[in-house]
Write a protein that holds these residues in place. Sequence first.
Motif, PDB file in Angstrom:
ATOM      1  N   LYS A   1       3.546   0.689   7.328  1.00  0.00           N
ATOM      2  CA  LYS A   1       4.106   1.530   6.257  1.00  0.00           C
ATOM      3  C   LYS A   1       5.006   0.722   5.327  1.00  0.00           C
ATOM      4  CE  LYS A   1       5.742   5.673   7.219  1.00  0.00           C
ATOM      5  NZ  LYS A   1       6.388   6.807   7.924  1.00  0.00           N
ATOM      6  N   GLU A   2       5.874  -0.089   5.897  1.00  0.00           N
ATOM      7  CA  GLU A   2       6.798  -0.913   5.094  1.00  0.00           C
ATOM      8  C   GLU A   2       6.038  -1.864   4.178  1.00  0.00           C
ATOM      9  OE1 GLU A   2       9.320  -2.906   7.915  1.00  0.00           O
ATOM     10  OE2 GLU A   2      10.404  -1.055   8.434  1.00  0.00           O
ATOM     11  N   GLN A   3       5.029  -2.530   4.715  1.00  0.00           N
ATOM     12  CA  GLN A   3       4.277  -3.487   3.911  1.00  0.00           C
ATOM     13  C   GLN A   3       3.464  -2.778   2.821  1.00  0.00           C
ATOM     14  OE1 GLN A   3       5.035  -6.664   4.060  1.00  0.00           O
ATOM     15  NE2 GLN A   3       6.440  -5.971   5.648  1.00  0.00           N
ATOM     16  N   TYR A   4       2.938  -1.609   3.138  1.00  0.00           N
ATOM     17  CA  TYR A   4       2.183  -0.826   2.145  1.00  0.00           C
ATOM     18  C   TYR A   4       3.103  -0.445   0.982  1.00  0.00           C
ATOM     19  CZ  TYR A   4      -0.994   2.652   0.180  1.00  0.00           C
ATOM     20  OH  TYR A   4      -1.834   3.356  -0.656  1.00  0.00           O
TER      21      TYR A   4
ATOM     22  N   LYS B   1       5.907  -1.817   0.087  1.00  0.00           N
ATOM     23  CA  LYS B   1       6.340  -3.019  -0.615  1.00  0.00           C
ATOM     24  C   LYS B   1       5.246  -3.515  -1.583  1.00  0.00           C
ATOM     25  CE  LYS B   1       7.469  -7.590   0.855  1.00  0.00           C
ATOM     26  NZ  LYS B   1       7.784  -8.413   2.010  1.00  0.00           N
ATOM     27  N   LEU B   2       4.008  -3.514  -1.119  1.00  0.00           N
ATOM     28  CA  LEU B   2       2.895  -4.014  -1.937  1.00  0.00           C
ATOM     29  C   LEU B   2       2.507  -3.074  -3.073  1.00  0.00           C
ATOM     30  CD1 LEU B   2       0.252  -5.441   0.569  1.00  0.00           C
ATOM     31  CD2 LEU B   2       1.303  -6.668  -1.322  1.00  0.00           C
ATOM     32  N   PHE B   3       2.455  -1.770  -2.780  1.00  0.00           N
ATOM     33  CA  PHE B   3       1.852  -0.825  -3.725  1.00  0.00           C
ATOM     34  C   PHE B   3       2.850   0.150  -4.354  1.00  0.00           C
ATOM     35  CE2 PHE B   3      -1.403  -1.909  -0.478  1.00  0.00           C
ATOM     36  CZ  PHE B   3      -2.130  -2.775  -1.276  1.00  0.00           C
ATOM     37  N   ASN B   4       4.112   0.013  -3.979  1.00  0.00           N
ATOM     38  CA  ASN B   4       5.174   0.813  -4.587  1.00  0.00           C
ATOM     39  C   ASN B   4       4.941   2.327  -4.454  1.00  0.00           C
ATOM     40  OD1 ASN B   4       7.666   0.368  -5.612  1.00  0.00           O
ATOM     41  ND2 ASN B   4       7.017   0.349  -7.750  1.00  0.00           N
ATOM     42  N   GLU B   5       4.380   2.715  -3.334  1.00  0.00           N
ATOM     43  CA  GLU B   5       4.155   4.135  -3.036  1.00  0.00           C
ATOM     44  C   GLU B   5       4.077   4.312  -1.527  1.00  0.00           C
ATOM     45  OE1 GLU B   5       0.445   5.099  -4.952  1.00  0.00           O
ATOM     46  OE2 GLU B   5      -0.741   4.210  -3.362  1.00  0.00           O
TER      47      GLU B   5
ATOM     48  N   SER C   1     -10.982   0.341  -2.899  1.00  0.00           N
ATOM     49  CA  SER C   1      -9.985   0.406  -1.827  1.00  0.00           C
ATOM     50  C   SER C   1     -10.104  -0.753  -0.837  1.00  0.00           C
ATOM     51  CB  SER C   1     -10.073   1.749  -1.090  1.00  0.00           C
ATOM     52  OG  SER C   1     -11.261   1.835  -0.329  1.00  0.00           O
ATOM     53  N   VAL C   2     -11.224  -1.457  -0.836  1.00  0.00           N
ATOM     54  CA  VAL C   2     -11.418  -2.573   0.103  1.00  0.00           C
ATOM     55  C   VAL C   2     -10.427  -3.695  -0.190  1.00  0.00           C
ATOM     56  CG1 VAL C   2     -13.036  -4.339   0.931  1.00  0.00           C
ATOM     57  CG2 VAL C   2     -13.830  -1.997   0.528  1.00  0.00           C
ATOM     58  N   GLN C   3     -10.305  -4.088  -1.449  1.00  0.00           N
ATOM     59  CA  GLN C   3      -9.391  -5.167  -1.824  1.00  0.00           C
ATOM     60  C   GLN C   3      -7.955  -4.793  -1.476  1.00  0.00           C
ATOM     61  OE1 GLN C   3     -10.123  -8.279  -2.913  1.00  0.00           O
ATOM     62  NE2 GLN C   3      -7.951  -8.758  -2.806  1.00  0.00           N
ATOM     63  N   LYS C   4      -7.595  -3.551  -1.746  1.00  0.00           N
ATOM     64  CA  LYS C   4      -6.233  -3.071  -1.466  1.00  0.00           C
ATOM     65  C   LYS C   4      -5.904  -3.231   0.019  1.00  0.00           C
ATOM     66  CE  LYS C   4      -3.408   1.024  -2.326  1.00  0.00           C
ATOM     67  NZ  LYS C   4      -3.390   2.366  -2.919  1.00  0.00           N
ATOM     68  N   PHE C   5      -6.830  -2.836   0.887  1.00  0.00           N
ATOM     69  CA  PHE C   5      -6.553  -2.918   2.320  1.00  0.00           C
ATOM     70  C   PHE C   5      -6.663  -4.336   2.856  1.00  0.00           C
ATOM     71  CE2 PHE C   5      -6.544   1.578   1.942  1.00  0.00           C
ATOM     72  CZ  PHE C   5      -5.564   1.929   2.831  1.00  0.00           C
ATOM     73  N   TRP C   6      -7.421  -5.189   2.183  1.00  0.00           N
ATOM     74  CA  TRP C   6      -7.449  -6.597   2.562  1.00  0.00           C
ATOM     75  C   TRP C   6      -6.081  -7.222   2.290  1.00  0.00           C
ATOM     76  CZ3 TRP C   6      -9.636  -9.789   5.632  1.00  0.00           C
ATOM     77  CH2 TRP C   6      -9.497 -11.165   5.465  1.00  0.00           C
ATOM     78  N   GLU C   7      -5.513  -6.917   1.126  1.00  0.00           N
ATOM     79  CA  GLU C   7      -4.179  -7.420   0.789  1.00  0.00           C
ATOM     80  C   GLU C   7      -3.150  -6.912   1.799  1.00  0.00           C
ATOM     81  OE1 GLU C   7      -3.039  -6.623  -3.312  1.00  0.00           O
ATOM     82  OE2 GLU C   7      -5.103  -7.007  -3.956  1.00  0.00           O
ATOM     83  N   LEU C   8      -3.247  -5.650   2.163  1.00  0.00           N
ATOM     84  CA  LEU C   8      -2.326  -5.075   3.145  1.00  0.00           C
ATOM     85  C   LEU C   8      -2.487  -5.771   4.492  1.00  0.00           C
ATOM     86  CD1 LEU C   8      -0.228  -2.973   4.034  1.00  0.00           C
ATOM     87  CD2 LEU C   8      -2.136  -1.387   4.434  1.00  0.00           C
TER      88      LEU C   8
END
Length: 174
Positions: free
Chosen positions: A101-104, A106-110, A156-163
């Motif tokens: 949750k914290e990393q999400y 931080k990365l996506f501002n939501e 959404s694949v790229q987003k979750f790869w970054e996460l």
Amino acid sequence: TSKEFAGSIIAAIGSAINGIYRMSPSVEGLVQSSNNVARVELGNGTYTIKCLTRSSVNSERDELAGTLKAGFELIGASVGTDGDYPGWEPKPDSNAVKIVKEQYEKLFNEAPHVSAVHAGLECGILGTNYPEMEMVSFGPNIRGAHSPDEKVQISSVQKFWELYLEVLKNIPEG
């Protein structure tokens, strides 16, 4: 007679739990255990009734399967069980969930959408072998999972790869 026997099969199917057996006491709105009378095959003097019984609590899944078995044995059925999938109890307050949750955020501002599902996940298999391990399952948006219509939302694949990469970088030692 065959008419009486058909009636006993119909009665046994009708008495089988079909749907929710128990809701989770710890996660509001989450099904903990259920059964689905998934397939009934009749023909040539034989019958097969297949059920999909699942639970995040293995002992409760086994209890439900035993109840179904007893009901079908009352009509003289030979009952077997196979293909069980280990349960995985959700722990929404675990450190693993907090880290993701914290990393999400931080990365996506939501804030992420965090939920538990009534489904078999590989975390159940891992948790059986490593019961003290904290786990979280996350991934891209999928529709029609495990069907010929299964689709993934490519964006959404790229987003979750970054996460995923960020979570790996931020796993605390120990």
